[in-house]
Enzyme design. Structure first.
Site, short mmCIF file in Angstrom:
data_model
loop_
_atom_site.label_atom_id
_atom_site.label_comp_id
_atom_site.label_asym_id
_atom_site.label_seq_id
_atom_site.Cartn_x
_atom_site.Cartn_y
_atom_site.Cartn_z
N SER A 135 0.85 -1.19 0.00
CA SER A 135 0.00 0.00 0.00
C SER A 135 0.89 1.24 0.00
O SER A 135 1.80 1.35 0.82
CB SER A 135 -0.89 0.01 1.24
OG SER A 135 -1.71 -1.13 1.28
N CYS A 171 -7.26 -1.56 7.08
CA CYS A 171 -6.07 -2.05 6.38
C CYS A 171 -5.21 -2.85 7.35
O CYS A 171 -4.97 -2.42 8.48
CB CYS A 171 -5.25 -0.89 5.80
SG CYS A 171 -3.78 -1.44 4.87
N ASP A 179 -8.34 -3.02 2.68
CA ASP A 179 -7.09 -3.30 1.98
C ASP A 179 -6.32 -4.23 2.92
O ASP A 179 -5.54 -3.78 3.75
CB ASP A 179 -6.33 -2.00 1.73
CG ASP A 179 -5.04 -2.21 0.94
OD1 ASP A 179 -4.76 -3.36 0.56
OD2 ASP A 179 -4.31 -1.22 0.70
N TRP A 198 -4.62 -8.31 3.99
CA TRP A 198 -3.84 -9.46 3.52
C TRP A 198 -3.86 -10.54 4.58
O TRP A 198 -4.08 -10.28 5.76
CB TRP A 198 -2.41 -9.04 3.20
CG TRP A 198 -1.71 -8.38 4.35
CD1 TRP A 198 -1.05 -8.98 5.38
CD2 TRP A 198 -1.62 -6.96 4.61
NE1 TRP A 198 -0.55 -8.04 6.25
CE2 TRP A 198 -0.88 -6.80 5.80
CE3 TRP A 198 -2.09 -5.83 3.94
CZ2 TRP A 198 -0.60 -5.54 6.33
CZ3 TRP A 198 -1.81 -4.58 4.47
CH2 TRP A 198 -1.08 -4.44 5.65
#
Length: 695
Positions: A453, A647, A692, A694
């Site tokens: 990012s 995020c 966003d 992971w």
């Protein structure tokens, strides 16, 4: 001097040609090839065309099965290749692998009923198609989908299309397996014949590989029955021929030693820069942002001023890594290639549809260092395939057991986070010199760019892109080695060390060829490209926003707040800007601690920062706890249509935040828990809630 008659002349020429042939053997002809290349020596010789018509391509290359892939990180592409090879070796299918973006789809209605299409599709982000599958997805799921008219059945235009589908996803995401499920439904709606139930692999549960293996066996059984295929003993048949080139050296100008394409090889790198063509960007600045020994977090400023690369706040930057020298050496050594590491090799597809995954001719070292994911997870299927090339019977038996027994494999390989070279070392200290290099090229994924990012605002710094990256490591208790290091972040750490005066940077003993092929990256350069994202600030800066980003998850929010501070300085009205940030201790890993104060001065009361320090007290405190404490403020802003952003870690933090947000909405508004969850889902659907994350 007597004149030569015609016969003498013919004899003399023949002698000269024979002499020349003898002395050039192994240089210009008779070049030694991969020992298994001969089996495909007379493979279909049709030239690889550039047609976008998949039916033409299949006809000209004699194929009756195509495996399409939609892949972002390379895993779906790897599974597609494995299915194609297995279909060929076990069932005699004439298979090809196809990138979805390379073909058009308007003629799928003319797909012959004696051919097969397999779709291997990864779901990316919040239910989005991967970059190479966007056009296909939008076409096949569109309301006005239309074909060229090869089928007479207008209501079932794909009635002749026999297909199979497998999806890759992560159950920590809201739209788990969205791509394969929507494509499967669309194909069925259009009349296509699904041969077997669609499979789904779950990366979030860590079972992707086992899900794939469990799905494909019954799938093959159903396929064989429905298409009248006979299974045969599977033997290794190479897709690529590998030829060692004594006529070339690594210093030869047209030999690739890590360059991604011809323009880079010739020193004429030019845009557009993208996932196939990186920009070799100078690192303008690098620094450490942790203040504790033993852990590293890097801030880098990447200069893209000379590239025509552009980005928007919230986008991602892709870093193209190289493998650590220690792991390259390990890989070469166990295969008995150390003495030939700089030997030039040519790699050729033994089938007209086979795509060599890196530029050639190259060297063993360059292929391994720059192009092969040698530190990636190992598949059980790959281990089983290597058993045939073991240096002795005991090793062969051990590899076979690892390949067959999933619990044993999990204990010995997966739970230890071993790479393939480490597996081979543990099974036998002897060199695995019988392993053909072709099987390594075919079975090891291509080394993929890593996405970060962007932690800067394009409004504030158009020509510099900020990266915030924690240097990754996984500690494995009881294992040797017991620390697994991240490939790309340690590469970036080496670059940072060099920029700060270390003549021979060697992070954690890994070593990296940081000056790149032919020293083209010297002076602290890194290959990058930009990927655009839907993770965006509202177009109206007066709209309130709530951000949750612990650890390096704060990266895009630094860019968001940097942008809002600049807008406030310019006299624009900026809405309430709330950040929930967490780390271990404020004295160790509080990222950008001083910057938040600067942004606070610009934004005034519109900016609030709520911190959670998990190791500061006996009771661990995380961002979701702070979110819950501020329930009144959060709900007030949500009722004003604030955008909500998350995020960071998907499997734990992001899931907990989503649950807490549902609880806040239900409790503050007097609604049921189910209604609270439903409203959070509605926020996601309307893009008010963005992630966003992971795994």
């Amino acid at each position: 001097m007597a004149q030569l008659d015609t016969l003498d002349l013919v004899v003399l020429i023949a002698l000269l040609l024979g002499t020349a042939a003898y002395f050039t053997k192994g240089t210009y002809w008779g070049i030694p090839k991969d020992p298994y290349a001969a089996s495909f020596a007379n493979a279909n010789g049709a030239k690889a065309g550039r047609t976008r018509n998949i039916l033409e391509k299949m006809d000209e290359s004699g194929k009756n099965a195509v495996v399409f892939y939609g892949s972002q990180t390379g895993t779906a592409e790897d599974y597609a290749s494995r299915l194609a090879k297995e279909g060929s070796s076990r069932f005699g299918l004439k298979t090809m692998v196809a990138d979805l973006e390379d073909y058009d789809y308007e003629n799928l209605d003319a797909f012959p009923d004696d051919k097969l299409a397999i779709f291997v599709l990864a779901t990316y982000g919040e239910g989005e198609p991967t970059d190479n599958a966007v056009d296909f997805f939008e076409f096949i799921t569109g309301d006005d989908v239309s074909f060229n008219g090869g089928s007479a059945a207008e209501d079932r235009p794909l009635a002749n299309l026999k297909y199979i589908a497998f999806g890759l996803g992560n159950n920590t995401y809201e739209h788990y397996q969205a791509l394969v499920r929507k494509v499967d439904a669309a194909l069925t709606k259009l009349g296509a014949q699904r041969i077997s139930a669609a499979g789904e692999g779950d990366d979030g549960a860590g079972t992707m590989e086992e899900d794939f293996l469990a799905w494909k066996e019954p799938m093959w059984t159903e396929l064989a029955a429905k298409m009248h295929l006979e299974e045969r003993e599977a033997v290794y048949e190479p897709t690529f021929g590998v030829a060692e080139r004594d006529d070339l050296s690594a210093d030869t100008n047209d030999v690739y030693v890590g360059e991604p394409n011809k323009n880079h090889l010739e020193g004429k790198s030019k845009g557009p820069y993208n996932s196939h063509n990186p920009y070799i960007a100078p690192i303008a600045e690098s620094r450490e942002v942790f203040t504790v020994k033993g852990r590293n977090c890097l801030h880098l400023e990447i200069d893209v001023s000379a590239s025509n690369l552009t980005y928007q706040t919230g986008d991602h930057i892709a870093v193209w890594p190289t493998n650590a020298g220690r792991e390259v050496d390990r890989f070469l050594n166990i295969l008995g290639l150390s003495d030939r590491r700089h030997m030039v090799i040519s790699v050729k597809g033994l089938d007209s549809t086979a795509r060599v995954p890196f530029p050639t001719p190259t060297t063993y070292d360059a292929a391994i260092r720059y192009h092969m994911e040698i530190c990636g997870p190992v598949s059980r299927q790959f281990v089983a395939a290597l058993a045939a090339f073991a240096p002795d019977e005991a090793s062969k038996n051990e590899m076979a057991r690892l390949g067959e027994d999933k619990d044993y494999f999990r204990e010995k390989v997966s739970n230890q986070y071993l790479n393939i070279a480490q597996v081979l070392e543990r099974v036998s200290e002897a060199k695995w010199a019988n392993v053909p290099f072709s099987i390594m090229i075919e079975s090891i994924q291509k080394l993929q760019p890593r996405y970060y990012s962007i932690s800067s605002s394009s409004l504030v710094q158009k020509s510099k892109i900020s990266i915030t990256a924690v240097v990754e490591e996984i500690r494995v208790p009881g294992s040797k080695p017991n620390i697994v290091k991240g490939v790309t972040t340690n590469y970036l750490l080496a670059l940072k060390q060099k920029q700060h005066g270390d003549a021979d940077p060697d992070p954690h003993g890994l070593t990296y060829a940081i000056t790149g092929p032919r020293n083209k990256y010297d002076g602290c350069h890194v290959p990058v490209h930009v990927r655009h994202s839907n993770f965006k600030l509202p177009s109206d800066p007066s709209k309130p926003i709530i951000m949750v980003g612990p650890g390096s998850g704060v990266a895009p929010f630094r860019g968001f707040i940097q942008e809002r501070a600049a807008q406030a300085k310019a006299g624009e009205k900026v809405g309430k800007t709330i950040l929930f940030y967490g780390c271990r201790k404020p004295s160790e890993d509080f990222l950008y601690r001083d910057e938040w104060e600067v942004y606070k001065q610009a934004l005034g009361e519109s900016f609030e920062l709520f911190t959670a320090f998990s190791r500061e007290t006996d009771q661990k405190v995380y961002v979701q706890h702070r979110l819950s404490e501020q329930a009144a403020l959060v709900d007030e802003l949500l009722q004003k249509k604030a955008n909500f952003y998350v995020c960071g870690d998907a499997s734990n933090m992001a899931r907990e935040v989503s649950i807490v947000l549902g609880q806040i909405i239900s409790s503050r508004r007097g609604l049921s828990a189910e209604k609270g969850e439903e409203l959070v889902k509605s926020m996601r659907s309307s893009n008010q809630y963005q992630e966003d994350v992971w795994s």
